[in-house]
Design a protein around this motif. Structure first.
Motif, mmCIF file in Angstrom:
data_model
loop_
_atom_site.group_PDB
_atom_site.id
_atom_site.type_symbol
_atom_site.label_atom_id
_atom_site.label_comp_id
_atom_site.label_asym_id
_atom_site.label_seq_id
_atom_site.Cartn_x
_atom_site.Cartn_y
_atom_site.Cartn_z
ATOM 1 N N GLN A 191 0.231 -1.398 0.308
ATOM 2 C CA GLN A 191 -0.110 0.221 -0.096
ATOM 3 C C GLN A 191 1.240 1.141 0.147
ATOM 4 O OE1 GLN A 191 -2.261 -1.043 2.920
ATOM 5 N NE2 GLN A 191 -3.882 0.017 2.119
ATOM 6 N N GLY A 192 2.107 1.443 0.728
ATOM 7 C CA GLY A 192 3.067 2.175 0.947
ATOM 8 C C GLY A 192 3.936 2.503 -0.611
ATOM 9 N N LYS A 193 4.199 1.793 -1.036
ATOM 10 C CA LYS A 193 4.347 1.889 -3.008
ATOM 11 C C LYS A 193 3.202 2.478 -3.744
ATOM 12 C CE LYS A 193 7.141 -0.504 -6.144
ATOM 13 N NZ LYS A 193 7.250 -2.169 -7.165
ATOM 14 N N SER A 194 2.428 1.602 -3.541
ATOM 15 C CA SER A 194 1.496 2.749 -4.318
ATOM 16 C C SER A 194 0.720 3.921 -3.705
ATOM 17 C CB SER A 194 -0.336 1.794 -4.263
ATOM 18 O OG SER A 194 0.083 0.061 -4.859
ATOM 19 N N LEU A 195 0.114 4.093 -2.585
ATOM 20 C CA LEU A 195 0.956 5.446 -2.323
ATOM 21 C C LEU A 195 1.280 6.348 -2.704
ATOM 22 C CD1 LEU A 195 -1.215 7.760 -0.723
ATOM 23 C CD2 LEU A 195 -0.579 6.910 1.150
ATOM 24 N N LEU A 196 2.979 6.579 -2.463
ATOM 25 C CA LEU A 196 3.508 7.286 -3.039
ATOM 26 C C LEU A 196 3.909 7.611 -4.343
ATOM 27 C CD1 LEU A 196 6.190 8.212 -2.200
ATOM 28 C CD2 LEU A 196 7.891 5.973 -3.097
ATOM 29 N N ARG A 197 3.535 6.560 -5.263
ATOM 30 C CA ARG A 197 2.970 7.023 -6.778
ATOM 31 C C ARG A 197 2.600 7.660 -7.104
ATOM 32 N NH1 ARG A 197 -0.009 4.848 -11.206
ATOM 33 N NH2 ARG A 197 1.607 5.034 -12.987
ATOM 34 N N ALA A 198 1.398 7.671 -6.173
ATOM 35 C CA ALA A 198 0.340 8.826 -6.611
ATOM 36 C C ALA A 198 0.198 10.123 -5.772
ATOM 37 C CB ALA A 198 -1.515 8.013 -5.625
ATOM 38 N N ALA A 199 0.999 9.928 -5.088
ATOM 39 C CA ALA A 199 1.274 10.998 -4.143
ATOM 40 C C ALA A 199 2.267 12.053 -4.606
ATOM 41 C CB ALA A 199 1.571 10.919 -2.682
#
Length: 237
Positions: free
Chosen positions: A111-119
Motif C-alpha cells: 500500500q505504501g508503494k502504491s500511495l507513494l506513486r500517487a502522492a
C-alpha cells in the motif's frame, strides 16, 4: 455505498482543507480498494457476520493497528516538515517493529508503494522523493509525508490515517457480507468521536519514535497469516 473503486462514500473529516480531502478520499488511485484491513479473513473465520460484528471489528482495529498507524503517520508528517536529510529508514524500522505479522508488513509496504506513486504525482515534495530510497515504505509513513506535502499538520495526518483504518474495512464489509450500506455508514458515524480521539492521541508530540504507541492486535496478526493461503479471496489483505 461503495464507489467504483470499492471504497466507502462516508464523509471525510470535515475539518480538513480541500487539498487534504484528496488524501482521505477512497477514490485516490493508490490501490486501497484491494485491501480489507483484515476483515476478509475475519469473515472467513466466522468472527464477523453482520453489522454488529463489523462494528466490533472496526472499534477493535481502530484502537490497535489504527492507533499505531495514525501515530506513525503523525510522526512521518512532522519529520517530512523538517529540513532534509530525513531519517526515513529509522522510522520505517519503527513501523516494522510494530507490525509483527509478515503478511501485514507486506500489505503495508504494498500500500505504501502504491500511495507513494500517487502522492508524488499529486503533491510533489522532496520528502516524498526521499522515501523512494526505501523502495517499499510502510503505508503510514507515506500517508504522513503526503499530508505534509499537501500542507497538513501531524494532527491532520493522524486523522486521515485513523479514518482510513475503519472506512476501508467498512466498505469491504459491504462487499463481503452484502451488508446494508446505510447501516454500515451509521456504524461509521457512531465511531466518529472515537476516530477523533485516536487522532488526538496519535498526534501528541514526541521526539522519541521508540515511544510511539504500539498496541497489539494478535487476532489481526493471525488472520493476516491465515489469509495468505485463503482461496478464493476478494482482497489482497
Amino acid at each position: 455505498m461503495p464507489n467504483d473503486h470499492g471504497g466507502s462514500c462516508a464523509a471525510v473529516p470535515v475539518n480538513l482543507p480541500a487539498r487534504l480531502l484528496l488524501l482521505a478520499d477512497s477514490r485516490l488511485p493508490a490501490g486501497g480498494h484491494v485491501h480489507s484491513g483484515g476483515l476478509e479473513p475475519a469473515v472467513l473465520a466466522g468472527a464477523v457476520a453482520d453489522v454488529a460484528g463489523l462494528a466490533g471489528f472496526l472499534r477493535g482495529r481502530l484502537a490497535t493497528s489504527g492507533l499505531t498507524g495514525a501515530a506513525l503517520a503523525a510522526a512521518a508528517c512532522a519529520h517530512a516538515s523538517a529540513e532534509a536529510p530525513w531519517a526515513w529508514a529509522r522510522l520505517d524500522a519503527e513501523a516494522d517493529a510494530r507490525t509483527p505479522s509478515p503478511a501485514q508488513r507486506r500489505a503495508s509496504r504494498a500500500q505504501g508503494k502504491s500511495l507513494l506513486r500517487a502522492a508524488r504525482r499529486t503533491w510533489p515534495h522532496p520528502a516524498l522523493d526521499g522515501l523512494l530510497a526505501l523502495r517499499e515504505p510502510h503505508h503510514p509513513l507515506v500517508q504522513g509525508a503526503a499530508a505534509a506535502a499537501a500542507g497538513g499538520t501531524p494532527r491532520d495526518a493522524a486523522a486521515i490515517s485513523a479514518y482510513g483504518a475503519v472506512t476501508g474495512p467498512a466498505s469491504a464489509g459491504v462487499r463481503l457480507l452484502g451488508l446494508d450500506p446505510l447501516a454500515v455508514h451509521r456504524v461509521l458515524a457512531d465511531l466518529s468521536a472515537e476516530i477523533d480521539a485516536v487522532a488526538a492521541e496519535a498526534s501528541r508530540e514526541t521526539g522519541d519514535w521508540a515511544a510511539l504507541p504500539a498496541p497489539s492486535a494478535p487476532a489481526l496478526d493471525l488472520y493476516a497469516e491465515l489469509h495468505r493461503h485463503a482461496e478464493p479471496r476478494l482482497f489482497e489483505s
